[in-house]
Design a protein around this motif. Sequence first.
Motif, short mmCIF file in Angstrom:
data_model
loop_
_atom_site.label_atom_id
_atom_site.label_comp_id
_atom_site.label_asym_id
_atom_site.label_seq_id
_atom_site.Cartn_x
_atom_site.Cartn_y
_atom_site.Cartn_z
N ASP A 28 58.26 58.97 -42.64
CA ASP A 28 59.06 58.68 -43.69
C ASP A 28 59.07 59.45 -44.87
N ARG A 29 58.18 60.41 -44.99
CA ARG A 29 57.99 61.38 -46.22
C ARG A 29 59.12 62.27 -46.23
N VAL A 30 59.47 62.68 -44.74
CA VAL A 30 60.62 63.71 -44.55
C VAL A 30 62.00 63.07 -45.27
N ARG A 31 62.10 61.73 -45.04
CA ARG A 31 63.46 60.92 -45.40
C ARG A 31 63.34 60.87 -47.02
N GLY B 255 68.47 64.67 -53.61
CA GLY B 255 69.69 64.51 -53.86
C GLY B 255 70.63 64.40 -52.55
N ALA B 256 70.07 64.29 -51.47
CA ALA B 256 70.83 64.54 -50.04
C ALA B 256 71.43 65.77 -49.92
N LYS B 257 71.02 66.76 -50.74
CA LYS B 257 71.73 67.98 -50.58
C LYS B 257 71.22 69.30 -50.05
N LYS B 258 69.66 69.16 -49.53
CA LYS B 258 69.01 70.18 -49.12
C LYS B 258 68.50 69.68 -47.55
N LEU B 259 68.49 70.66 -46.70
CA LEU B 259 67.97 70.37 -45.46
C LEU B 259 66.55 69.89 -45.39
N ALA C 194 76.61 72.73 -35.87
CA ALA C 194 76.32 71.96 -37.27
C ALA C 194 75.00 71.76 -37.49
N ASP C 195 74.43 71.74 -38.68
CA ASP C 195 73.09 71.65 -39.13
C ASP C 195 73.09 70.05 -39.55
N PHE C 196 71.87 69.77 -40.05
CA PHE C 196 71.43 68.38 -40.53
C PHE C 196 72.37 67.67 -41.31
N LEU C 197 72.74 68.50 -42.60
CA LEU C 197 73.60 68.10 -43.87
C LEU C 197 75.10 67.72 -43.25
N GLU C 198 75.51 68.64 -42.10
CA GLU C 198 76.82 68.29 -41.63
C GLU C 198 76.87 67.44 -40.75
N ILE C 199 75.79 66.78 -40.05
CA ILE C 199 75.76 65.71 -39.21
C ILE C 199 75.56 64.33 -40.14
N TYR C 200 74.81 64.44 -41.08
CA TYR C 200 74.72 63.64 -42.17
C TYR C 200 75.95 63.02 -42.75
N ARG C 201 76.91 64.27 -43.11
CA ARG C 201 77.96 63.91 -43.79
C ARG C 201 78.95 63.27 -42.67
N ALA D 268 76.17 53.35 -44.41
CA ALA D 268 75.39 53.57 -45.57
C ALA D 268 74.50 54.86 -45.45
N GLU D 269 74.13 55.15 -46.53
CA GLU D 269 73.32 56.63 -46.65
C GLU D 269 71.92 56.45 -45.78
N ASP D 270 71.18 55.36 -45.87
CA ASP D 270 70.07 55.28 -44.88
C ASP D 270 70.41 55.29 -43.38
N GLU D 271 71.64 54.77 -42.99
CA GLU D 271 71.79 54.82 -41.62
C GLU D 271 72.48 56.08 -41.17
N ALA D 272 73.15 56.72 -42.08
CA ALA D 272 73.51 58.06 -41.97
C ALA D 272 72.25 58.96 -41.61
N TYR D 273 71.30 59.03 -42.63
CA TYR D 273 70.25 59.48 -42.25
C TYR D 273 69.47 59.32 -41.06
N GLY D 274 69.37 57.97 -40.71
CA GLY D 274 68.66 57.55 -39.40
C GLY D 274 69.20 58.27 -38.35
#
Length: 433
Positions: A38-41, A48-52, A300-307, A315-321
């Motif tokens: 959870d520390r990674v999340r 700001g959900a802007k860095k890998l 694609a990297d994590f940020l592209e998949i998150y977006r 929702a942001e939490d679900e997108a991260y998950g």
Amino acid sequence: MGSQESLDEYQSVIRTLSDRLVEAQTPIRVLDAVKWDDRVRQAFFAAGAKKLPEVDRAYYEQRPLSFDAAAKKQEFQNIERDITRQLGQFNPVGQIMRRMCKEYRMVIRMLEARGSADFGLISQELYGAASDAFHAGDPTLADLGLMLSDFLNNIATRGDLADEPKTLSASEAVALLQTRLDGVFGRGGEQSIVRVFESDGIVADAAAGADYIKIRSDARFNERDVRALEVHEGLVHVGTTLNGLSQPICTFLAKGPPSSTVTQEGLAILMEVIAFASYPTRLRKLTNRTRAIHMAEEGADFLEIYRFFLAQDYAEDEAYGNASRVFRGSTPDGLPFTKDLSYLKGFIMIYNYIQLAVRKGKLEQIPLLFCGKTTLEDMRTLRQLVDEGLVAPPRYLPAQFRDLNALSAWMCFSNFLNHLSLDRIEADYANIL
């Protein structure tokens, strides 16, 4: 599992080797070894959900495996050697167990490679890649995911297909699911064969164990969700585990290497469909995971998949998950962990297998999919082992697979309809739709 006292010498050799295989795989917990804490999340959203996310090789090295990888690989090598020595090169049970030993060694190599490029490559060997085709010239898994997404988009704006409100708390979902599973597996109360309980230690809404289903304490559900859990987690995942645990000789059928994951998840999705327990939102979740894995395979990297998941109205939490599912075990800009391809890939493979069994008149093969954690390539051998008394037929079997009359009729119609041209029909029906 039964006692070895009633077994003859040959059966006893198989049972002993099988038990050794089951024992050897016990500490290997793939999902525990690859998940991000959870520390990674927290750090991701704090930035700001802007860095890998800060996950690299060193991150996994700080979370060592719960077993000695070199010793465990040697253990599987020794079991494989003893299988050949005691059963011979071409013994059918031995061939299944030897393949399982090889798979588990590959799993260990994958876990040793966490945070490196090799992790994703070995994952593709074990679970496949989104760019894999089923046959030469056929669409790839990624193509099929996009196709299914297009179909779902055509009905996405219909208000009458919106999900029902999630009015059930976790405790209410537990009570409802427990009642339903008691009706399927028999016995209730303290005597329940399958237990359902709340847990705050899981990431998904629900997770199945050998004889239990955990429901996440803070999740919300509707009745359709509970029906899907009954079918997917209960009738398939728990049911096949219990059938495997009741095997008197081939005890390895209680445990599943990656090749059985494809069969398991394919069966579970097919069961949802033929039990009318699935729904568009659930299908979209599977297609989105397939699309995301393909994007990651393409760079694609994590940020592209998150977006991507945000664009799919998560929702942001679900997108991260969902994005972290794609990269767990890997790095946020590495190759993906491809286990989530098992759902669509398995569905297509199981559907085709059952259709072919009906066409060839081999209906007796179909229920054997449930006799434990099976793999499609072993089905002919399992039929032989049932005839020899080495494998017990499934004790727990969903109603849809007990009634081979109805299932074969459904598949016969499906076979017939596959020969019609949908493009031609669409043109002809244009004026009446």
